[in-house]
Design an enzyme around this catalytic site. Structure first.
Site: not given
Length: 186
Positions: A85, A115, A165
């Protein structure tokens, strides 16, 4: 292949502002700009560009524009019948694999770039990447964020607004921040 390009995919810390990387990435982003400038009704033009831009794109894939990708899709692998979408962002600094018949709601982000925790390395703007794998027949709800290195199994549903996660197995519904399994799909 040049060492800096290998670092994109092997989990090594590298400088994303490297001149060679930036040159290739800029070419990819120019193609992405071209894609996003097409009319919604120019399906043939979209399909042609997606075949040039993506690492792999199966049959009957459709992306509602605008679409965003750090490398313009260069490291994205779509199976057949994948739908995105509008407003989907794929941070494709390394590979993103999406199985057949998977759909993404609006404003989903799939990130592969990470990072370092070390602040001195972050000050140097260094990063490393981890691939993302999303199985077949998945539904990824609106505003979901999928973090680097995550795998989502076949047939799973990720509820709107979730932040994924950790890996999610096949055949489950998972929601929340952090995303957790709420039920099995049988």
């Amino acid at each position: 292949m040049n060492e800096i390009f290998e670092k994109l995919h092997d989990g090594s810390i590298y400088d994303p502002n490297d001149e060679e990387l930036m040159k290739v990435q800029t070419e990819c982003l120019n193609k992405l700009d071209e894609l996003n400038s097409l009319k919604t009704t120019d399906i043939d033009g979209q399909r042609k560009l997606l075949k040039e831009m993506f690492a792999e794109i199966g049959e009957n894939c459709f992306i509602t524009l605008p679409f965003y990708a750090n490398w313009g899709g260069r490291h994205i692998h779509f199976g057949n019948n994948v739908y995105c979408n509008f407003g989907v962002t794929m941070v494709d600094d390394t590979h993103i694999y999406v199985g057949d018949n998977t759909a993404f709601g609006p404003n989903v982000t799939v990130a592969t770039a990470a990072h370092p925790l070390d602040s001195a390395q972050r000050l140097q703007q260094l990063q490393y990447n981890k691939p993302v794998h999303i199985g077949k027949n998945c539904w990824i709800g609106a505003n979901v964020v999928i973090l680097p290195g995550v795998s989502i199994g076949d047939n799973s549903v990720i509820g709107a607004g979730s932040v994924v996660t950790k890996d999610i197995p096949s055949d489950v519904v998972a929601v929340g921040n952090p995303c957790r399994i709420t039920k099995s799909i049988k």
